[in-house]
Design an enzyme around this catalytic site. Structure first.
Site, PDB file in Angstrom:
ATOM      1  N   LYS A  83      41.770  32.317  39.136  1.00 42.54           N
ATOM      2  CA  LYS A  83      42.779  32.002  40.157  1.00 42.54           C
ATOM      3  C   LYS A  83      42.669  30.545  40.598  1.00 42.54           C
ATOM      4  CE  LYS A  83      43.654  36.702  41.201  1.00 42.54           C
ATOM      5  NZ  LYS A  83      42.710  37.499  40.393  1.00 42.54           N
ATOM      6  N   ASP A  93      33.096  39.072  47.583  1.00 36.96           N
ATOM      7  CA  ASP A  93      34.006  38.893  46.449  1.00 36.96           C
ATOM      8  C   ASP A  93      35.015  37.845  46.903  1.00 36.96           C
ATOM      9  OD1 ASP A  93      35.987  38.991  44.549  1.00 36.96           O
ATOM     10  OD2 ASP A  93      36.381  41.147  44.720  1.00 36.96           O
ATOM     11  N   TRP A 126      40.757  46.026  46.023  1.00 38.38           N
ATOM     12  CA  TRP A 126      39.565  45.461  45.365  1.00 38.38           C
ATOM     13  C   TRP A 126      38.287  45.948  46.013  1.00 38.38           C
ATOM     14  CZ3 TRP A 126      40.735  44.457  40.777  1.00 38.38           C
ATOM     15  CH2 TRP A 126      42.000  43.965  40.467  1.00 38.38           C
TER      16      TRP A 126
HETATM   17  C1  LIG Z   1      39.757  40.087  44.964  1.00 37.72           C
HETATM   18  C2  LIG Z   1      39.624  40.492  43.530  1.00 37.72           C
HETATM   19  N1  LIG Z   1      38.481  41.072  43.121  1.00 37.72           N
HETATM   20  C3  LIG Z   1      38.319  41.455  41.853  1.00 37.72           C
HETATM   21  C4  LIG Z   1      39.298  41.285  40.906  1.00 37.72           C
HETATM   22  C5  LIG Z   1      39.066  41.742  39.492  1.00 37.72           C
HETATM   23  O1  LIG Z   1      38.847  40.639  38.698  1.00 37.72           O
HETATM   24  P1  LIG Z   1      38.693  40.733  37.126  1.00 37.72           P
HETATM   25  O2  LIG Z   1      40.002  41.157  36.576  1.00 37.72           O
HETATM   26  O3  LIG Z   1      38.311  39.319  36.767  1.00 37.72           O
HETATM   27  O4  LIG Z   1      37.603  41.690  36.816  1.00 37.72           O
HETATM   28  C6  LIG Z   1      40.503  40.673  41.275  1.00 37.72           C
HETATM   29  C7  LIG Z   1      41.578  40.467  40.292  1.00 37.72           C
HETATM   30  O5  LIG Z   1      42.671  40.054  40.591  1.00 37.72           O
HETATM   31  C8  LIG Z   1      40.665  40.279  42.615  1.00 37.72           C
HETATM   32  O6  LIG Z   1      41.802  39.692  43.021  1.00 37.72           O
END
Ligand SMILES: Cc1ncc(COP(=O)(O)O)c(C=O)c1O
Length: 345
Positions: free
Chosen positions: A181, A157, A89
């Protein structure tokens, strides 16, 4: 997600608060929905104990949109943003930031395949901000020693550990998290932003991506994702009823302790992550033998345990222990692991 939330959300689809209207057809400018949005924002403020500099927004686009919206709002093209590189991520966040300015990687654990969190960071004092991913959902690592004193605005994040533990939330300048989540259903993002850091890049920002417009319009700049905001509000109410963030943290610690104590007691299973950086939300584990791994996965399926397979990019197993998961569910998994290990001798 909590069962009560499913129940209330499903009732609201048929009849929202005895209005004869479905939440799915409720106009977002109606007093009915405005009070849902207000309650959701106030609950976040209360649960995170935010001060008046911090604004609470519910926005579209998932956390992935924040990967670009953060640098678009904070990073001038001649400036540097500091990023920690701790897994899938944060790598994605870095890629997007590079579109808007310079990126320095102030700490990385790429060399050990993202099985730990960097101990030392080297952050330029002139950096526009430092970005961290507080919980790497796929790698199964989590920050415990937070870099509050990095000397520059701190951006996080928190998609996969939002509201799972008490943090000094006012020391972050931006916190973002997809709701799906710990905070509800997919379709909405929580963004907490310190309004004092905005408006400094000199860049022309498209209206819909400028945090200042969303603050001014109280998250109603355009049609919000009404149902997802409603489910987030119900989940936040549930969290408050549980005793708030500190109470859920105690439960999350119990679940994680039970899981990791079991893992460490069974030589068949291995945890690749450094012990002090193990995520309390996403426990990643493996068996060093693909055939036996498959056998254990099949057993989990037969026992009705879904979602144990690790992310497709890393394999192995992943037990996600988000806020609403009961300790009984963790116990069911750890009992199964013990039985399986005993059979394998
Ligand atoms: C830590 C983290 N950041 C970003 C995301 C991306 O999120 P989204 O699919 O809502 O764009 C996720 C998705 O699992 C994640 O776990």
């Amino acid at each position: 997600m909590p069962k009560e939330v499913f129940q209330q959300a499903s009732e609201a689809i048929i009849d929202f608060n005895n209005t004869g209207l479905s939440i799915l057809e409720l106009g977002h400018r109606t007093p009915l929905f405005i009070s849902v949005m207000e309650e959701a924002r106030n609950l976040v403020r209360e649960l995170m104990q935010l001060d008046n500099d911090h604004e609470v927004l519910f926005l579209h686009g998932g956390a992935t949109t924040q990967f670009m919206q953060v640098p678009m709002n904070l990073l001038n093209e001649n400036d540097i943003a500091s990023y920690t590189e701790t897994g899938t991520w944060s790598v994605k966040a870095i890629k997007e930031a590079k579109i808007f300015g310079h990126v320095e990687v102030s700490g990385s654990t790429k060399e050990n395949n993202f099985t730990s969190i960097p101990r030392e960071l080297s952050v330029s004092p002139t950096a526009a901000y430092l970005h961290i991913t507080t919980n790497e959902t796929i790698a199964g690592t989590q920050w415990f020693d937070l870099p509050y004193d990095c000397g520059v605005p701190l951006v996080a994040d928190m998609s996969s550990d939002i509201l799972s533990r008490h943090l000094d939330f006012n020391r972050f300048d931006i916190i973002y998290a997809g709701a799906q989540k710990n905070m509800g259903a997919a379709g909405v993002n929580l963004v907490v932003v310190n309004k004092n850091i905005l408006g400094k890049t000199g860049r022309t920002i498209p209206s819909i991506l400028d945090y200042r417009n969303h603050i001014k319009e109280e998250s109603m700049l355009n049609t919000p994702p009404v149902f997802a905001v409603y489910v987030a509000m119900l989940t936040l109410r549930w969290l408050k009823e549980q005793g708030g963030v500190k109470a859920i943290e105690i439960r999350n610690n119990e679940k994680a302790n039970l899981f990791y104590e079991t893992l460490d007691s069974l030589p068949l299973f291995k945890g690749p992550v450094a012990k002090e950086d193990r995520s309390k939300m996403n426990a990643v584990f493996i068996i060093d033998n693909p055939a036996i791994e498959k056998e254990f996965l099949d057993l989990c399926h037969r026992e009705g345990m879904v979602g144990i397979k690790g992310h497709r990019s890393v394999g192995g197993f992943r037990a996600s222990m988000y806020n609403a998961l009961s300790i009984d569910s963790v116990k069911a998994l750890t009992d199964l692991m013990k039985d399986f290990a005993r059979q394998k001798g």
